[in-house]
Design a protein around this motif. Structure first.
Motif, short mmCIF file in Angstrom:
data_model
loop_
_atom_site.label_atom_id
_atom_site.label_comp_id
_atom_site.label_asym_id
_atom_site.label_seq_id
_atom_site.Cartn_x
_atom_site.Cartn_y
_atom_site.Cartn_z
N LEU A 277 23.52 43.13 106.30
CA LEU A 277 24.53 43.23 105.00
C LEU A 277 25.25 42.04 105.63
N GLN A 278 24.80 41.65 106.18
CA GLN A 278 25.68 40.44 106.66
C GLN A 278 24.95 39.04 106.81
N GLY A 279 23.84 39.44 106.40
CA GLY A 279 22.73 37.90 106.40
C GLY A 279 22.23 38.02 107.42
N PHE A 280 21.85 39.28 108.46
CA PHE A 280 20.81 38.71 109.32
C PHE A 280 19.46 39.19 109.22
N PRO A 281 18.34 39.13 110.08
CA PRO A 281 17.39 39.32 109.52
C PRO A 281 16.83 40.78 110.37
N ALA A 282 16.36 41.45 109.27
CA ALA A 282 16.22 43.11 109.46
C ALA A 282 16.02 43.29 110.90
N ASP A 283 15.11 42.26 111.75
CA ASP A 283 14.37 42.11 113.01
C ASP A 283 14.98 41.32 113.93
N HIS A 284 16.89 41.40 113.54
CA HIS A 284 17.37 40.75 114.61
C HIS A 284 18.14 41.64 116.11
N PRO A 285 17.89 41.74 117.62
CA PRO A 285 17.44 41.99 118.22
C PRO A 285 19.30 42.28 118.71
N TRP A 286 19.62 43.01 118.18
CA TRP A 286 20.88 43.75 118.36
C TRP A 286 20.85 44.33 119.94
N SER A 287 21.79 43.68 120.57
CA SER A 287 21.34 44.55 122.07
C SER A 287 22.66 45.06 122.68
N GLY A 288 23.14 45.35 124.17
CA GLY A 288 24.44 45.43 124.62
C GLY A 288 25.15 46.78 123.75
N ALA A 289 25.94 46.64 124.47
CA ALA A 289 26.95 48.46 123.60
C ALA A 289 28.00 47.33 122.22
N ASP A 290 29.01 48.10 121.60
CA ASP A 290 30.04 47.58 120.92
C ASP A 290 29.06 46.79 119.72
#
Length: 313
Positions: A277-290
């Motif tokens: 919904l922010q335009g990032f690719p579906a496979d963007h590797p969100w990492s860490g906390a928060d």
């Protein structure tokens, strides 16, 4: 080329799509983890510890999205309370800064320090892109006065993210500048969302605004229930259907309720879905906390791409 307060990489991904190579400076450990997992060049430190001379190899572009918390209506309001003082500080080229400014609010002046420092040592940035919440527009207008005195062509205003293909309604105060070429804010590529007006209606020369369903086709129909944009009144919760754009994505996106056609609650947005919904690719590797906060703080990728294109054309 530095990206100040780079977050998880919205501007950097847009830059990479355009062949522009940015190095993000970011203090938050979690955002740094996401950036590094995505292969985005990153310096893990506060912007305060750096200056243009630390990045002498290329002065083509400077981008920045300073922290917004003291300027939002959901935040402390300290930034909004100091608007006049901040405007005076900008118009003094950053030489007269009130001592009572809190540290977070003061960061909105950091891009100015970089701009003036680079210009002073005769290696000025060719193009500049700044973005923040709408309350910061008067500060960007003061920036424009300074930049024009330095020889830049400047454009600044409030833009609507859905008019650039972002599947959410999000208003941002933006500034673009170029030292060598005239600039104008990017013309909308998509229609503005108006509640109750079909996606197919409107200017035929523009693309339809994008809905949540357009980027999350596997979800099926749902309704988002949120109190964002309703003054926080729990009795006036906003509702958006999946065939409409999302509300502004904030750090509270993981708390947003999704309701199915039968009235039952559905699984809430995953990190990947909120990022889309922010335009990032579906496979963007969100990492860490928060991670919801990382997503909410990010610049929408499609909007960043439009601003970068307009600033560097």
């Amino acid at each position: 080329m530095p990206d100040l307060f780079a977050g998880p990489g919205g501007i950097d991904i847009a830059a990479r799509q355009l062949g522009i190579h940015l190095t993000g400076i970011e203090q938050d450990t979690n955002a740094v983890a996401t950036r590094r997992a995505a292969g985005l060049p990153t310096v893990h430190d506060t912007v305060l510890n750096h200056r243009p001379a630390d990045y002498p190899e290329d002065r083509r572009v400077l981008t920045a999205g300073p922290p917004c918390q003291t300027f939002t209506f959901a935040g402390t309001g300290a930034g909004r309370a100091h608007l006049n003082a901040l405007i005076k500080a900008v118009r003094s080229f950053g030489t007269v800064v009130p001592a009572d400014l809190d540290a977070r609010t003061r960061l909105v002046l950091e891009p100015l320090r970089w701009i003036v420092d680079a210009w002073s040592d005769l290696h000025a940035y060719e193009a500049i892109v700044l973005e923040q919440v709408p309350a910061v527009l008067p500060i960007w207008q003061a920036y424009a006065d300074v930049l024009e005195r330095l020889g830049y062509s400047v454009a600044t205003d409030i833009v609507n993210a859905e008019e650039y293909g972002v599947p959410q309604t999000r208003r941002r105060a933006v500034l673009i500048a170029n030292l060598y070429s005239p600039v104008a804010l990017p013309a909308p590529t998509h229609r503005r969302f108006v509640k109750g007006v079909p996606q197919s209606a409107g200017d035929p020369n523009l693309l339809p605004w994008r809905s949540m369903a357009d980027v999350l086709p596997g979800r099926g129909p749902f309704t988002v229930v949120s109190n964002y944009g309703t003054g926080g009144d729990p009795k006036a919760r906003g509702r958006r259907a999946s065939y409409e754009p999302a509300f502004t994505v904030t750090g509270k996106v993981s708390r947003v309720r999704l309701v199915g056609p039968d009235g039952h609650d559905l699984e809430r947005f995953s990190h990947a879905e909120a990022g889309q919904l922010q335009g990032f690719p579906a496979d963007h590797p969100w990492s860490g906390a928060d991670i919801p906060q990382q997503i909410g703080n990010a610049a929408p990728v499609q909007l960043a791409r439009a601003l970068l294109t307009a600033a560097t054309a």
